[in-house]
Design an enzyme around this catalytic site. Structure first.
Site, short mmCIF file in Angstrom:
data_model
loop_
_atom_site.label_atom_id
_atom_site.label_comp_id
_atom_site.label_asym_id
_atom_site.label_seq_id
_atom_site.Cartn_x
_atom_site.Cartn_y
_atom_site.Cartn_z
N ARG A 1 0.85 -1.20 0.00
CA ARG A 1 0.00 0.00 0.00
C ARG A 1 0.88 1.24 0.00
O ARG A 1 1.69 1.43 0.94
CB ARG A 1 -0.87 0.05 1.26
CG ARG A 1 -1.80 -1.14 1.46
CD ARG A 1 -3.10 -0.97 0.69
NE ARG A 1 -3.86 -2.21 0.67
CZ ARG A 1 -4.85 -2.50 1.52
NH1 ARG A 1 -5.20 -1.64 2.46
NH2 ARG A 1 -5.49 -3.64 1.41
N ARG B 1 -0.57 1.93 12.80
CA ARG B 1 -1.30 0.83 12.16
C ARG B 1 -0.85 0.53 10.74
O ARG B 1 -1.24 -0.47 10.17
CB ARG B 1 -2.80 1.15 12.06
CG ARG B 1 -3.44 1.68 13.28
CD ARG B 1 -4.94 1.83 13.11
NE ARG B 1 -5.33 2.64 11.97
CZ ARG B 1 -5.26 3.98 11.91
NH1 ARG B 1 -4.75 4.65 12.95
NH2 ARG B 1 -5.65 4.63 10.86
N GLU C 1 0.71 4.11 1.05
CA GLU C 1 0.04 5.05 1.95
C GLU C 1 1.09 5.90 2.64
O GLU C 1 1.96 5.36 3.32
CB GLU C 1 -0.77 4.28 3.00
CG GLU C 1 -2.00 3.67 2.42
CD GLU C 1 -2.69 2.68 3.37
OE1 GLU C 1 -3.91 2.70 3.43
OE2 GLU C 1 -1.98 1.89 4.02
N SER D 1 -11.11 -6.88 7.03
CA SER D 1 -12.21 -6.34 6.24
C SER D 1 -12.68 -7.44 5.32
O SER D 1 -11.85 -8.17 4.76
CB SER D 1 -11.70 -5.20 5.37
OG SER D 1 -12.14 -3.98 5.86
P1 ATP Z 1 -7.26 1.04 7.40
O1 ATP Z 1 -8.61 1.67 7.22
O2 ATP Z 1 -6.95 0.71 8.82
O3 ATP Z 1 -6.17 1.75 6.69
P2 ATP Z 1 -8.07 -0.64 5.26
O4 ATP Z 1 -9.54 -0.51 5.39
O5 ATP Z 1 -7.36 0.09 4.20
O6 ATP Z 1 -7.37 -0.38 6.69
P3 ATP Z 1 -8.22 -3.17 4.10
O7 ATP Z 1 -7.93 -2.69 2.76
O8 ATP Z 1 -9.60 -3.53 4.40
O9 ATP Z 1 -7.70 -2.16 5.16
O10 ATP Z 1 -7.20 -4.38 4.44
C1 ATP Z 1 -7.55 -5.52 5.22
C2 ATP Z 1 -6.67 -5.60 6.45
O11 ATP Z 1 -5.30 -5.45 6.10
C3 ATP Z 1 -6.90 -4.51 7.48
O12 ATP Z 1 -7.98 -4.80 8.32
C4 ATP Z 1 -5.59 -4.51 8.22
O13 ATP Z 1 -5.54 -5.55 9.16
C5 ATP Z 1 -4.59 -4.79 7.13
N1 ATP Z 1 -4.00 -3.54 6.63
C6 ATP Z 1 -4.51 -2.70 5.73
N2 ATP Z 1 -3.67 -1.69 5.45
C7 ATP Z 1 -2.58 -1.92 6.20
C8 ATP Z 1 -1.33 -1.24 6.33
N3 ATP Z 1 -1.05 -0.16 5.63
N4 ATP Z 1 -0.41 -1.74 7.18
C9 ATP Z 1 -0.68 -2.87 7.90
N5 ATP Z 1 -1.83 -3.55 7.80
C10 ATP Z 1 -2.77 -3.10 6.96
#
Ligand code: ATP
Length: 591
Positions: free
Chosen positions: A354, A362, A356, A514
């Protein structure tokens, strides 16, 4: 066998350096004062004698080294110690069994053994004795004792001095006899035995000054900024000789995550990081074994893909010959392809990327996803129950499989027990119910949270606290997220099209999973894509919809769990970075 000519028997642990002579406890006040004085006097005398002995040993060693010793010149133990880099040949008995500290037991007592380990701490006591703390992987430590004999072999005074001077974190091989100490050696994990060392060779020497000591690396990390703080050299030097088990170690200031990662080897050597890594490995294994026992097949989705899997800006793009590739943000589409491709239940464990730019506890730019997808027979809640079962299996499994590791981690990162719901009392709230709870029982600022907007992180955390208090659990599910909070592929509820058959799972008020039911009908999918304002012919989207046109695909759903978050929040670590082997953040690509 080592001779016992010392007033301090070889089996006793080293006496405290100062200030804690065991005098006067529980006695009358007058007697206490007298014995305190006597103890002080005795201590001063002992110190003086130790200093005298040390100087004599130094003189003897210098004489031996220069070959002019005026009498006692030859070091009869010279073949029993040394540094391989300086040409010393390792000579350990071929009959002596190689041991690992984990499996040391009564059958070894009195036997000669060989151990390869790190020197955690070494110090001399008087001219004839040295104590070394030897450590193996997983914080297994044992006390080693060297006692110079009157004959000068197998251990001589120069050998004692040399071993006591080995830099901490050097890798050595020792030959020793296993003995039972007079009292358990509390500072070592192997407390019931000690090693009477007769040979010691340095196989790989550590530098005299480490970038980060083991004691410092085993302290809680609190600073996760990517900016370099100024290192405090005086503190580092002061803690140089401390054992990790030494209570004085708690006085050591914590090093930042940056210092940890810049000293990756010492970071990895810290018992707490090894315990976290071991717990992480078990979580992965528990996930895999649970799903396999429920008929899931493992598969491997690609990391390199042709179009952003989740769309949006947070995708890493990279040159791919004459075009551009992306790093997968999720294996979801591939899980669905497996279901469309005739598998009933699949899972994958692998890296997820990601882009980000968020420096939060987190987020990382690379994490490990535990993903699953399954056919739905009647109701999408079949998937919720499966995921819930897998996570409860993981939480119970960690407790069962890793009690020592948990204790170790909690000694560094203390936290409240992770509360689980009783069987049959799992907490599953709809999004609307969760918002109502927050409005009614959460903090003042959340009195007006709406039912049709996604929750913010502070709202999630506040809800976690309310649920813990009300239901006594740190693990729960929020289901039926509003339509606007989920992507185009989320199946709308048949009963209420304003909400989706999609859910998040939480640990200690933070999202770890998710998932949801996906739309499997290509026409319905295309219509949703248009409703969301996306062009169904755009790259990646068209190929996705076409998968469901190629052949009839059953109803299905799944979820993606962040492994790093599961480990971090179970242990209540201050950041997911501590749960990762090599955390990747916007500023860090090394090591
Ligand atoms: P958040 O809103 O906390 O950024 P997200 O909604 O983008 O998470 P999802 O795309 O639904 O997350 O990803 C599924 C799971 O992957 C999340 O519940 C989390 O446990 C994990 N996850 C997502 N993004 C990250 C990240 N940047 N670093 C670590 N774990 C992540």
């Amino acid at each position: 066998m080592a001779e016992k000519e010392e007033s301090n028997p070889a089996g006793a642990p080293p006496a405290p350096e100062s200030g804690s002579a065991p005098a006067a406890e529980g006695g009358e006040e007058g007697a206490a004062t007298t014995s305190k004085k006597a103890a002080k006097k005795a201590e001063a005398k002992a110190k003086k004698e130790a200093e005298k002995a040390r100087k004599a040993a130094e003189r003897a060693a210098a004489a031996a080294a220069s070959g002019q010793g005026g009498g006692a010149t030859e070091d009869l133990a010279k073949d029993n110690y040394g540094n391989v880099r300086e040409g010393k040949k390792v000579q350990v008995s071929s009959e002596a069994a190689e041991i690992s500290l984990k499996s040391l037991d009564e059958s070894h007592v009195g036997k000669t053994v060989v151990l390869r380990a790190w020197i955690q701490n070494a110090r001399q006591q008087g001219a004839k004795m040295a104590f070394v703390e030897l450590r193996e992987e997983g914080a297994w430590t044992i006390q080693g004792v060297l006692t110079a004999s009157a004959e000068g072999a197998p251990v001589s005074r120069p050998m004692v001095k040399w071993v006591a001077g080995i830099s901490p974190e050097s890798f050595v091989v020792v030959e020793a006899t296993v003995q039972k100490p007079l009292e358990p050696v509390k500072s070592c994990r192997v407390a019931q035995y000690e090693l009477h060392v007769t040979k010691c060779f340095v196989l790989a020497a550590a530098p005299t000054v480490l970038g980060m000591t083991l004691a410092a690396s085993n302290r809680a990390v609190t600073n996760f900024s990517d900016e370099e703080p100024q290192p405090d050299k005086s503190v580092e030097a002061a803690v140089e000789k401390l054992s990790v088990a030494d209570p004085a170690a708690t006085a050591i200031p914590a090093a930042s995550m940056l210092t940890h990662l810049n000293n990756i080897v010492m970071h990895k050597r810290s018992p707490v990081q090894q315990a976290i890594a071991d717990i992480r490995a078990e979580v992965k294994d528990l996930f895999r074994t649970y799903l396999k026992s429920h008929g899931f097949k493992e598969f491997e989705p690609p990391c390199l893909i042709g179009a952003a899997s989740e769309g949006g800006a947070n995708v890493f793009r990279l040159p791919y010959f004459d075009r551009e590739a992306c790093l997968a943000q999720s294996p979801q589409f591939y899980k669905q392809m497996e279901i469309a491709g005739g598998r009933k239940r699949v899972f994958s464990i692998g890296p997820v990327f990601r882009a980000e730019l968020s420096n939060t506890p987190r987020h990382m730019t690379e994490f490990t996803g535990l993903d699953m997808e399954m056919e739905i027979k009647e109701d999408y809640r079949e998937v919720i129950f499966m995921l819930e079962g897998a996570l409860l299996h993981i939480f119970r499994g960690i407790k069962e499989r890793c009690p020592t590791e948990l204790e170790l981690v909690r000694s560094v990162y203390p936290c409240e027990e992770f509360l689980l719901p009783e069987d049959g009392k799992e907490v599953r709230l709809t999004f609307a119910e969760a918002q109502k709870l927050l409005r009614e029982e959460g903090p003042e600022e959340f009195r007006n949270v709406p039912d049709d907007e996604d929750m913010s992180t502070p709202q999630e955390k506040a809800l976690g606290a309310v649920i813990r208090k009300k239901f006594g659990t740190d693990f729960y599910v929020i289901d039926r997220f509003p339509e606007g909070a989920r992507p185009f592929y989320a199946k709308l509820s048949d009963e209420d099209p304003k909400v989706t058959n999609a859910y998040d799972f939480f640990m200690r008020g933070q999202e770890i999973l998710s998932g949801g039911q996906r739309i499997h009908d290509p026409e319905e999918l295309e219509a949703r894509i248009r409703q969301k304002g996306i062009d169904p012919a755009s790259p990646g989207i068209k190929e996705y919809v076409d998968v469901f046109r190629q052949a009839g695909c059953p109803a299905h759903g799944g979820g993606g769990i962040g492994l790093d978050r599961v480990v971090a929040w179970y242990l209540n670590l201050p950041s997911v970075q501590l749960a990762a082997f090599y955390p990747r953040t916007p500023k860090r690509l090394l090591p």
